[in-house]
Design a protein around this motif. Structure first.
Motif, PDB file in Angstrom:
ATOM      1  N   THR A  79      -1.874  -5.969 -10.817  1.00  0.00           N
ATOM      2  CA  THR A  79      -2.024  -5.130  -9.632  1.00  0.00           C
ATOM      3  C   THR A  79      -2.812  -5.876  -8.565  1.00  0.00           C
ATOM      4  OG1 THR A  79      -2.073  -3.190 -11.075  1.00  0.00           O
ATOM      5  CG2 THR A  79      -2.767  -2.875  -8.794  1.00  0.00           C
ATOM      6  N   LYS A  80      -2.109  -6.356  -7.542  1.00  0.00           N
ATOM      7  CA  LYS A  80      -2.778  -7.107  -6.475  1.00  0.00           C
ATOM      8  C   LYS A  80      -3.439  -6.186  -5.460  1.00  0.00           C
ATOM      9  CE  LYS A  80       0.264 -11.139  -6.847  1.00  0.00           C
ATOM     10  NZ  LYS A  80      -0.784 -11.999  -7.416  1.00  0.00           N
ATOM     11  N   VAL A  81      -2.909  -4.982  -5.305  1.00  0.00           N
ATOM     12  CA  VAL A  81      -3.472  -3.993  -4.389  1.00  0.00           C
ATOM     13  C   VAL A  81      -3.713  -2.702  -5.163  1.00  0.00           C
ATOM     14  CG1 VAL A  81      -3.142  -2.633  -2.307  1.00  0.00           C
ATOM     15  CG2 VAL A  81      -2.331  -4.995  -2.386  1.00  0.00           C
ATOM     16  N   ARG A  82      -4.932  -2.248  -5.127  1.00  0.00           N
ATOM     17  CA  ARG A  82      -5.286  -1.007  -5.846  1.00  0.00           C
ATOM     18  C   ARG A  82      -5.860  -0.010  -4.848  1.00  0.00           C
ATOM     19  NH1 ARG A  82     -10.023   0.388  -8.742  1.00  0.00           N
ATOM     20  NH2 ARG A  82     -10.826  -1.700  -8.335  1.00  0.00           N
ATOM     21  N   VAL A  83      -5.418   1.241  -4.926  1.00  0.00           N
ATOM     22  CA  VAL A  83      -5.915   2.288  -4.050  1.00  0.00           C
ATOM     23  C   VAL A  83      -7.111   2.959  -4.721  1.00  0.00           C
ATOM     24  CG1 VAL A  83      -5.385   4.449  -2.869  1.00  0.00           C
ATOM     25  CG2 VAL A  83      -3.653   2.659  -3.042  1.00  0.00           C
ATOM     26  N   VAL A  84      -8.235   2.990  -4.024  1.00  0.00           N
ATOM     27  CA  VAL A  84      -9.460   3.572  -4.572  1.00  0.00           C
ATOM     28  C   VAL A  84      -9.792   4.845  -3.801  1.00  0.00           C
ATOM     29  CG1 VAL A  84     -11.939   3.240  -4.930  1.00  0.00           C
ATOM     30  CG2 VAL A  84     -10.358   1.334  -5.288  1.00  0.00           C
ATOM     31  N   PHE A  85      -9.994   5.942  -4.525  1.00  0.00           N
ATOM     32  CA  PHE A  85     -10.362   7.220  -3.921  1.00  0.00           C
ATOM     33  C   PHE A  85     -11.869   7.410  -4.044  1.00  0.00           C
ATOM     34  CE2 PHE A  85      -5.939   7.557  -5.038  1.00  0.00           C
ATOM     35  CZ  PHE A  85      -5.379   8.215  -3.958  1.00  0.00           C
ATOM     36  N   ASN A  86     -12.494   7.827  -2.956  1.00  0.00           N
ATOM     37  CA  ASN A  86     -13.952   7.883  -2.876  1.00  0.00           C
ATOM     38  C   ASN A  86     -14.442   9.329  -2.944  1.00  0.00           C
ATOM     39  OD1 ASN A  86     -16.646   7.449  -2.442  1.00  0.00           O
ATOM     40  ND2 ASN A  86     -16.443   6.856  -0.296  1.00  0.00           N
ATOM     41  N   ALA A  87     -14.820   9.764  -4.157  1.00  0.00           N
ATOM     42  CA  ALA A  87     -15.334  11.125  -4.338  1.00  0.00           C
ATOM     43  C   ALA A  87     -16.822  11.216  -4.016  1.00  0.00           C
ATOM     44  CB  ALA A  87     -15.094  11.588  -5.771  1.00  0.00           C
ATOM     45  N   TYR A 145       0.837  -1.209   0.000  1.00  0.00           N
ATOM     46  CA  TYR A 145       0.000   0.000   0.000  1.00  0.00           C
ATOM     47  C   TYR A 145       0.870   1.255   0.000  1.00  0.00           C
ATOM     48  CZ  TYR A 145      -4.354   2.525   0.946  1.00  0.00           C
ATOM     49  OH  TYR A 145      -5.461   3.336   0.837  1.00  0.00           O
ATOM     50  N   SER A 146       1.920   1.225   0.807  1.00  0.00           N
ATOM     51  CA  SER A 146       2.826   2.375   0.869  1.00  0.00           C
ATOM     52  C   SER A 146       3.534   2.591  -0.457  1.00  0.00           C
ATOM     53  CB  SER A 146       3.857   2.159   1.983  1.00  0.00           C
ATOM     54  OG  SER A 146       3.225   2.082   3.240  1.00  0.00           O
ATOM     55  N   LYS A 147       3.904   1.495  -1.132  1.00  0.00           N
ATOM     56  CA  LYS A 147       4.585   1.603  -2.426  1.00  0.00           C
ATOM     57  C   LYS A 147       3.685   2.251  -3.475  1.00  0.00           C
ATOM     58  CE  LYS A 147       7.985  -2.143  -2.113  1.00  0.00           C
ATOM     59  NZ  LYS A 147       8.409  -3.477  -2.658  1.00  0.00           N
ATOM     60  N   VAL A 148       2.391   1.902  -3.430  1.00  0.00           N
ATOM     61  CA  VAL A 148       1.453   2.491  -4.390  1.00  0.00           C
ATOM     62  C   VAL A 148       1.370   3.999  -4.189  1.00  0.00           C
ATOM     63  CG1 VAL A 148      -0.953   2.584  -5.127  1.00  0.00           C
ATOM     64  CG2 VAL A 148       0.106   0.381  -4.637  1.00  0.00           C
ATOM     65  N   LEU A 149       1.261   4.432  -2.935  1.00  0.00           N
ATOM     66  CA  LEU A 149       1.170   5.862  -2.650  1.00  0.00           C
ATOM     67  C   LEU A 149       2.481   6.572  -2.971  1.00  0.00           C
ATOM     68  CD1 LEU A 149      -0.852   5.829   0.700  1.00  0.00           C
ATOM     69  CD2 LEU A 149      -1.690   6.217  -1.617  1.00  0.00           C
ATOM     70  N   GLU A 150       3.605   5.917  -2.712  1.00  0.00           N
ATOM     71  CA  GLU A 150       4.911   6.498  -3.059  1.00  0.00           C
ATOM     72  C   GLU A 150       5.049   6.658  -4.574  1.00  0.00           C
ATOM     73  OE1 GLU A 150       7.765   3.954  -1.300  1.00  0.00           O
ATOM     74  OE2 GLU A 150       7.327   4.588   0.761  1.00  0.00           O
ATOM     75  N   GLU A 151       4.473   5.702  -5.317  1.00  0.00           N
ATOM     76  CA  GLU A 151       4.506   5.799  -6.774  1.00  0.00           C
ATOM     77  C   GLU A 151       3.695   7.004  -7.252  1.00  0.00           C
ATOM     78  OE1 GLU A 151       3.755   2.949 -10.678  1.00  0.00           O
ATOM     79  OE2 GLU A 151       2.631   2.573  -8.842  1.00  0.00           O
ATOM     80  N   TYR A 152       2.546   7.251  -6.612  1.00  0.00           N
ATOM     81  CA  TYR A 152       1.741   8.429  -6.956  1.00  0.00           C
ATOM     82  C   TYR A 152       2.550   9.709  -6.741  1.00  0.00           C
ATOM     83  CZ  TYR A 152      -2.515   5.591  -7.199  1.00  0.00           C
ATOM     84  OH  TYR A 152      -3.476   4.680  -7.556  1.00  0.00           O
ATOM     85  N   LEU A 153       3.336   9.745  -5.659  1.00  0.00           N
ATOM     86  CA  LEU A 153       4.171  10.913  -5.399  1.00  0.00           C
ATOM     87  C   LEU A 153       5.264  11.053  -6.448  1.00  0.00           C
ATOM     88  CD1 LEU A 153       4.558  10.648  -1.511  1.00  0.00           C
ATOM     89  CD2 LEU A 153       3.396  12.468  -2.761  1.00  0.00           C
ATOM     90  N   THR A 154       5.894   9.928  -6.803  1.00  0.00           N
ATOM     91  CA  THR A 154       6.973   9.933  -7.795  1.00  0.00           C
ATOM     92  C   THR A 154       6.478  10.400  -9.160  1.00  0.00           C
ATOM     93  OG1 THR A 154       8.068   8.105  -6.638  1.00  0.00           O
ATOM     94  CG2 THR A 154       8.750   8.538  -8.912  1.00  0.00           C
ATOM     95  N   LEU A 155       5.268   9.962  -9.533  1.00  0.00           N
ATOM     96  CA  LEU A 155       4.692  10.310 -10.833  1.00  0.00           C
ATOM     97  C   LEU A 155       3.997  11.665 -10.823  1.00  0.00           C
ATOM     98  CD1 LEU A 155       3.138   6.825 -11.777  1.00  0.00           C
ATOM     99  CD2 LEU A 155       5.243   7.836 -12.664  1.00  0.00           C
ATOM    100  N   ASP A 156       4.023  12.341  -9.678  1.00  0.00           N
ATOM    101  CA  ASP A 156       3.346  13.638  -9.522  1.00  0.00           C
ATOM    102  C   ASP A 156       1.834  13.520  -9.692  1.00  0.00           C
ATOM    103  OD1 ASP A 156       5.633  15.040  -8.954  1.00  0.00           O
ATOM    104  OD2 ASP A 156       6.049  15.519 -11.053  1.00  0.00           O
TER     105      ASP A 156
END
Length: 215
Positions: free
Chosen positions: A177-185, A132-143
């Protein structure tokens, strides 16, 4: 589904099974199998009623969807631009009623509570926590996301910011992708409205599910 006895003969097709679950009879129909018979165990029941709304005619609804699609397409044509680094910037299709009659409320506490709940849920699962942390870190890396101030944007008592709660969707059988982060708008803010409520829906970009099922 409640089916009148006058059309029952028209929907039945060949196929009959007895002793289903020990006491039921299954009759095949154009809608699938119909179960009937006594129930051996105590069950809870509920009823659902579907009522056709009379406020809007079909023509009005179609016109509203058409106007909504046109607005979003024109917005993207007129406001989308490309930055020097090659990334595109797209403006959110806010409704004209925002923020006067469709206003957001504070959303930070609910998103923070969701985050703390996730932390408690994954702290005992080291592998999930790492992924989970890696996914969020990737979002930061990719801006795809960036640090921001921990204060909501408020002008004249109206909220112009929205905190997106997020959670993990785990698919252990997935090869990619075994773990996907879902944002709830759709999470409601304190005003009773969510970010989705103050945005135009826009045209459907993927195949509509209902025709696919009917085919």
């Amino acid at each position: 589904m409640v089916v009148g006895s006058d059309i029952l003969p028209k929907i039945l097709i060949p196929g009959l099974k007895t002793n289903v679950g020990g006491s039921l009879i299954a009759q095949n129909s154009i809608f699938g199998w119909i179960l009937s018979g006594p129930v051996a165990e105590q069950i809870s029941t509920f009823s659902t009623q579907v009522v056709e709304g009379s406020e809007d005619s079909l023509g009005d609804l179609l016109k509203r969807f058409w106007d909504d699609d046109e607005f979003c397409e024109e917005l993207y044509k007129n406001t989308t631009y490309r930055r020097e680094d090659g990334r595109y910037v797209v403006k959110l299709p806010l409704k004209s009623t925002f923020p006067d009659s469709t206003a957001l409320g504070h959303s930070r506490p609910a998103a923070q509570q969701q985050y703390l709940s996730i932390e408690r849920g994954i702290e005992k699962k080291a592998e999930l926590q790492t992924t989970y942390s890696k996914v969020l870190e990737e979002y930061l890396t990719l801006d795809h996301m960036e640090p921001t101030k921990s204060r909501e944007i408020i002008r004249d008592g109206k909220y112009f910011s929205f905190y997106l709660p997020h959670h993990a969707v785990i698919k252990p059988d997935s090869k990619t992708t075994k773990v996907r982060v879902v944002f709830n708008a759709s999470k409601l803010s304190h005003s009773g409205l969510s970010l989705n409520d103050v945005l135009h829906t826009g045209p459907v970009l993927q195949n509509v599910l209902m025709p696919i099922i009917l085919k």
